[in-house]
Design a protein around this motif. Sequence first.
Motif, PDB file in Angstrom:
ATOM      1  N   GLY A 166      35.553  21.487 -10.590  1.00 36.96           N
ATOM      2  CA  GLY A 166      35.367  20.790  -9.314  1.00 36.96           C
ATOM      3  C   GLY A 166      34.482  19.570  -9.466  1.00 36.96           C
ATOM      4  N   MET A 167      33.393  19.688 -10.222  1.00 36.06           N
ATOM      5  CA  MET A 167      32.510  18.546 -10.437  1.00 36.06           C
ATOM      6  C   MET A 167      33.209  17.463 -11.255  1.00 36.06           C
ATOM      7  SD  MET A 167      28.843  20.457 -11.132  1.00 36.06           S
ATOM      8  CE  MET A 167      27.908  18.954 -10.925  1.00 36.06           C
ATOM      9  N   ARG A 168      34.030  17.884 -12.230  1.00 36.07           N
ATOM     10  CA  ARG A 168      34.762  16.905 -13.025  1.00 36.07           C
ATOM     11  C   ARG A 168      35.760  16.138 -12.143  1.00 36.07           C
ATOM     12  NH1 ARG A 168      36.609  20.171 -16.505  1.00 36.07           N
ATOM     13  NH2 ARG A 168      34.826  20.021 -17.929  1.00 36.07           N
ATOM     14  N   GLY A 169      36.401  16.875 -11.217  1.00 33.63           N
ATOM     15  CA  GLY A 169      37.322  16.204 -10.291  1.00 33.63           C
ATOM     16  C   GLY A 169      36.611  15.221  -9.391  1.00 33.63           C
ATOM     17  N   GLY A 170      35.414  15.624  -8.900  1.00 34.15           N
ATOM     18  CA  GLY A 170      34.642  14.698  -8.073  1.00 34.15           C
ATOM     19  C   GLY A 170      34.199  13.478  -8.854  1.00 34.15           C
ATOM     20  N   GLY A 171      33.770  13.674 -10.101  1.00 35.73           N
ATOM     21  CA  GLY A 171      33.367  12.545 -10.930  1.00 35.73           C
ATOM     22  C   GLY A 171      34.521  11.593 -11.215  1.00 35.73           C
ATOM     23  N   ILE A 182      35.139   7.082  -3.353  1.00 33.02           N
ATOM     24  CA  ILE A 182      33.787   7.404  -3.817  1.00 33.02           C
ATOM     25  C   ILE A 182      33.168   8.483  -2.934  1.00 33.02           C
ATOM     26  CG2 ILE A 182      31.452   6.491  -4.142  1.00 33.02           C
ATOM     27  CD1 ILE A 182      32.719   3.812  -4.886  1.00 33.02           C
ATOM     28  N   ARG A 183      33.329   8.328  -1.596  1.00 28.14           N
ATOM     29  CA  ARG A 183      32.770   9.322  -0.676  1.00 28.14           C
ATOM     30  C   ARG A 183      33.401  10.693  -0.889  1.00 28.14           C
ATOM     31  NH1 ARG A 183      32.383   4.868   2.939  1.00 28.14           N
ATOM     32  NH2 ARG A 183      34.562   5.164   3.602  1.00 28.14           N
ATOM     33  N   ARG A 184      34.741  10.737  -1.046  1.00 24.84           N
ATOM     34  CA  ARG A 184      35.406  12.024  -1.266  1.00 24.84           C
ATOM     35  C   ARG A 184      34.946  12.653  -2.589  1.00 24.84           C
ATOM     36  NH1 ARG A 184      40.537  11.678  -2.222  1.00 24.84           N
ATOM     37  NH2 ARG A 184      40.826   9.420  -2.114  1.00 24.84           N
ATOM     38  N   VAL A 197      31.349  16.677  -5.527  1.00 28.86           N
ATOM     39  CA  VAL A 197      30.212  16.944  -6.411  1.00 28.86           C
ATOM     40  C   VAL A 197      29.138  17.722  -5.665  1.00 28.86           C
ATOM     41  CG1 VAL A 197      28.335  15.867  -7.713  1.00 28.86           C
ATOM     42  CG2 VAL A 197      30.655  14.951  -7.894  1.00 28.86           C
ATOM     43  N   GLU A 198      28.834  17.337  -4.427  1.00 30.00           N
ATOM     44  CA  GLU A 198      27.812  18.017  -3.632  1.00 30.00           C
ATOM     45  C   GLU A 198      28.166  19.476  -3.394  1.00 30.00           C
ATOM     46  OE1 GLU A 198      27.325  15.544  -0.146  1.00 30.00           O
ATOM     47  OE2 GLU A 198      25.285  15.050  -0.827  1.00 30.00           O
ATOM     48  N   ARG A 199      29.459  19.729  -3.034  1.00 31.81           N
ATOM     49  CA  ARG A 199      29.876  21.108  -2.773  1.00 31.81           C
ATOM     50  C   ARG A 199      29.691  21.976  -4.021  1.00 31.81           C
ATOM     51  NH1 ARG A 199      34.195  18.759   0.113  1.00 31.81           N
ATOM     52  NH2 ARG A 199      35.587  19.067  -1.664  1.00 31.81           N
ATOM     53  N   ASN A 200      30.066  21.438  -5.172  1.00 33.15           N
ATOM     54  CA  ASN A 200      29.965  22.224  -6.391  1.00 33.15           C
ATOM     55  C   ASN A 200      28.521  22.356  -6.880  1.00 33.15           C
ATOM     56  OD1 ASN A 200      32.783  23.034  -7.504  1.00 33.15           O
ATOM     57  ND2 ASN A 200      33.056  20.946  -6.715  1.00 33.15           N
ATOM     58  N   GLN A 201      27.688  21.344  -6.565  1.00 29.66           N
ATOM     59  CA  GLN A 201      26.263  21.494  -6.845  1.00 29.66           C
ATOM     60  C   GLN A 201      25.681  22.641  -6.023  1.00 29.66           C
ATOM     61  OE1 GLN A 201      24.685  17.582  -6.011  1.00 29.66           O
ATOM     62  NE2 GLN A 201      24.581  17.040  -8.184  1.00 29.66           N
ATOM     63  N   GLU A 202      26.099  22.732  -4.769  1.00 33.45           N
ATOM     64  CA  GLU A 202      25.628  23.821  -3.907  1.00 33.45           C
ATOM     65  C   GLU A 202      26.110  25.168  -4.444  1.00 33.45           C
ATOM     66  OE1 GLU A 202      26.162  25.469   0.660  1.00 33.45           O
ATOM     67  OE2 GLU A 202      27.114  23.604   0.053  1.00 33.45           O
ATOM     68  N   ILE A 213      16.149  32.473  10.691  1.00 30.46           N
ATOM     69  CA  ILE A 213      17.582  32.357  10.984  1.00 30.46           C
ATOM     70  C   ILE A 213      17.947  30.911  11.297  1.00 30.46           C
ATOM     71  CG2 ILE A 213      19.439  33.102  12.530  1.00 30.46           C
ATOM     72  CD1 ILE A 213      17.910  35.727  12.916  1.00 30.46           C
ATOM     73  N   GLY A 214      17.057  30.208  12.014  1.00 34.09           N
ATOM     74  CA  GLY A 214      17.324  28.808  12.337  1.00 34.09           C
ATOM     75  C   GLY A 214      17.473  27.950  11.094  1.00 34.09           C
ATOM     76  N   ASP A 215      16.663  28.230  10.046  1.00 37.03           N
ATOM     77  CA  ASP A 215      16.792  27.481   8.786  1.00 37.03           C
ATOM     78  C   ASP A 215      18.164  27.704   8.157  1.00 37.03           C
ATOM     79  OD1 ASP A 215      14.266  26.473   9.056  1.00 37.03           O
ATOM     80  OD2 ASP A 215      13.317  27.919   7.697  1.00 37.03           O
ATOM     81  N   VAL A 216      18.663  28.951   8.227  1.00 33.33           N
ATOM     82  CA  VAL A 216      19.994  29.244   7.682  1.00 33.33           C
ATOM     83  C   VAL A 216      21.059  28.472   8.466  1.00 33.33           C
ATOM     84  CG1 VAL A 216      21.722  31.052   7.323  1.00 33.33           C
ATOM     85  CG2 VAL A 216      19.312  31.515   6.816  1.00 33.33           C
ATOM     86  N   VAL A 217      20.950  28.485   9.783  1.00 30.66           N
ATOM     87  CA  VAL A 217      21.933  27.785  10.627  1.00 30.66           C
ATOM     88  C   VAL A 217      21.931  26.292  10.325  1.00 30.66           C
ATOM     89  CG1 VAL A 217      22.507  27.174  13.003  1.00 30.66           C
ATOM     90  CG2 VAL A 217      21.834  29.517  12.449  1.00 30.66           C
ATOM     91  N   GLU A 218      20.735  25.716  10.181  1.00 33.60           N
ATOM     92  CA  GLU A 218      20.633  24.286   9.887  1.00 33.60           C
ATOM     93  C   GLU A 218      21.288  23.975   8.542  1.00 33.60           C
ATOM     94  OE1 GLU A 218      19.654  20.334  10.588  1.00 33.60           O
ATOM     95  OE2 GLU A 218      19.440  22.070  11.951  1.00 33.60           O
ATOM     96  N   LEU A 219      21.079  24.845   7.583  1.00 30.86           N
ATOM     97  CA  LEU A 219      21.634  24.637   6.247  1.00 30.86           C
ATOM     98  C   LEU A 219      23.159  24.741   6.246  1.00 30.86           C
ATOM     99  CD1 LEU A 219      20.725  24.166   3.292  1.00 30.86           C
ATOM    100  CD2 LEU A 219      20.696  26.647   3.000  1.00 30.86           C
ATOM    101  N   MET A 220      23.713  25.555   7.162  1.00 32.11           N
ATOM    102  CA  MET A 220      25.159  25.813   7.185  1.00 32.11           C
ATOM    103  C   MET A 220      25.927  24.893   8.119  1.00 32.11           C
ATOM    104  SD  MET A 220      26.190  28.204   5.070  1.00 32.11           S
ATOM    105  CE  MET A 220      25.233  27.214   3.929  1.00 32.11           C
ATOM    106  N   LYS A 221      25.248  23.957   8.753  1.00 25.89           N
ATOM    107  CA  LYS A 221      25.929  23.070   9.707  1.00 25.89           C
ATOM    108  C   LYS A 221      27.103  22.344   9.075  1.00 25.89           C
ATOM    109  CE  LYS A 221      22.316  21.863  13.070  1.00 25.89           C
ATOM    110  NZ  LYS A 221      21.466  20.757  13.574  1.00 25.89           N
ATOM    111  N   THR A 222      26.824  21.680   7.968  1.00 24.29           N
ATOM    112  CA  THR A 222      27.877  20.874   7.338  1.00 24.29           C
ATOM    113  C   THR A 222      29.024  21.746   6.856  1.00 24.29           C
ATOM    114  OG1 THR A 222      26.198  19.278   6.627  1.00 24.29           O
ATOM    115  CG2 THR A 222      28.346  19.210   5.515  1.00 24.29           C
TER     116      THR A 222
END
Length: 564
Positions: free
Chosen positions: A343-348, A363-365, A370-375, A404-413
Amino acid sequence: MATLFVLQGREIGRRFELEQDVLSLGRDRSNDIQLADHEVSRRHAEIRADEEGYVVVDLGSSNGTYINGRRITQQRLVSGDRLQLGRTLLLFTDAQRRQPLDHGVEIVGRSAEGSRVISAFPPAAAAPGAEAPAADSPWLVAARNHLQVMYRTALAVSHTLDIDQLLTRLIDLIFECVPADRGCIMLVDSQTQELTPAVSRTRRPEAGMPRIAISRTILDYVLTHREGILTSDARDDARWKGEGSIVALGVREAICVPMQGRYGVVGAIYVDTCTPPGRVLPGAGSSRFTEEDLRLMVAIGHQAALAVEDTTFYSALVQAERLAAMGQTIATLSHHIKNILQGMRGGGYLIEQGLSSGDAEAIRRGWRMVERNQERISNLVLDMLTFSKDRVPERVPADLNETIGDVVELMKTRAAEAQVELLWTPRSDLPRFNYDPDLLHRAILNVVINAIDACERRAGAQVAIGVEWSPGDRLVHIVVSDNGEGIAPEDLPRIFSLFESRKGARGTGLGLPVSQKILREHGGEIRVESTPGQGSRFYLELPAQVSDQPLTTPLPSDTIPAPS
């Protein structure tokens, strides 16, 4: 499936499945089962399958093939047989041909009638002679004492799997019942087949008392004849005529017995009486060792040998299980890491193409990939670290709404990308609870990620997070519910098993086991209710340890709608 399990040798812990009709065993690489043992012939033996089972055939090997300690040229194998080639000992098992164990036995229901318990006592109270009156006969007193020693020996060997601790207990018992000055327990080294001292003891350490130096003449006699010996006086014993080393060592009397197990000698026990140099020897008739002492030592040696064998076999099984678990872990994690790297290779690649063509959207895609696979790799590493060791939660007064609010904030995207509506309404009446915020955050996060993945891109997909608690409740429940695909009833018992995942390349099979581990370390548990096609509800049960510290202002309601 019939198998050979290596109990002793350089391949200890390995398991070989007998899947072919004919399997060759030997040192050469061309064999079906290759044994790294220089005492095994290049082509040593074959195992041949027929309608009745398996037959082992020696192929004219130099050192022979043994079954249960007896040399054979050809013999049918029975489940439980010990097959020895060179220094390698293998256990043969054939589960398909094992006899049933329930011949004529039935366990009936409980009933209030029938047998009555007359008396009961703990095992320690059953020691022979514990409450027996004193006997007039010295022989009966000695016999009772020896029986009690054997009972204590049996308890010692059954309560530990640590060989060092076991041998220390045994030599302490020996010095309680045998009038020895010095003693030593030796074990046979599995590689060199030489006796190696494992534990020793001197009754009264004195200045001038020589070190324990055991005559090889005595050891060779014991190991060759496989019988215990008692020397009444080394100077006068006819067996040691010409063996000046025994007398030179100051040994007056000695007992040496083999540690004879089921399949061979695993060691020896040696005790003696010793006169320091310059001390006058007592006169004739002052022998301290008796034949009863020898009999007792032979019995103790046999018990010790059985315990050493059991401990060795248990260690081999544990090592095999560890190797199997390690192999499964490496294979599974390698698969997931490979997917993440792809996945990271595809993003690169998209970023590189976008840079060369000036395509900002590419570039954005690529960067989002890359971000998703870093996560994903970050979550994988954190789960591995959490699962790899037990830890005591660092409980501090904490705000459950905030965690719980921290988890929700992290999962927004992530929720927005999956077109899932994430619902969370903090409760204003919650006090502070004592728990580990970092660990609980990890546990809730894993469950929420699973819930989002379960209803990704479904019409009207929702994941709701809530807290159920009332003053006086023993537990506080964090509830994560979704309207996704649900979990099949046959899969429910396995969802908390390591590396069990139904998400294909997206899942690692670590998330739910890690969450369960964290809750259990807190003294809680995870429960799940699920209906296939309708969704699931996970209950994270946490002990409600209410803190005395006041609660901060609760977080505002947080509803993250799915994009239209």
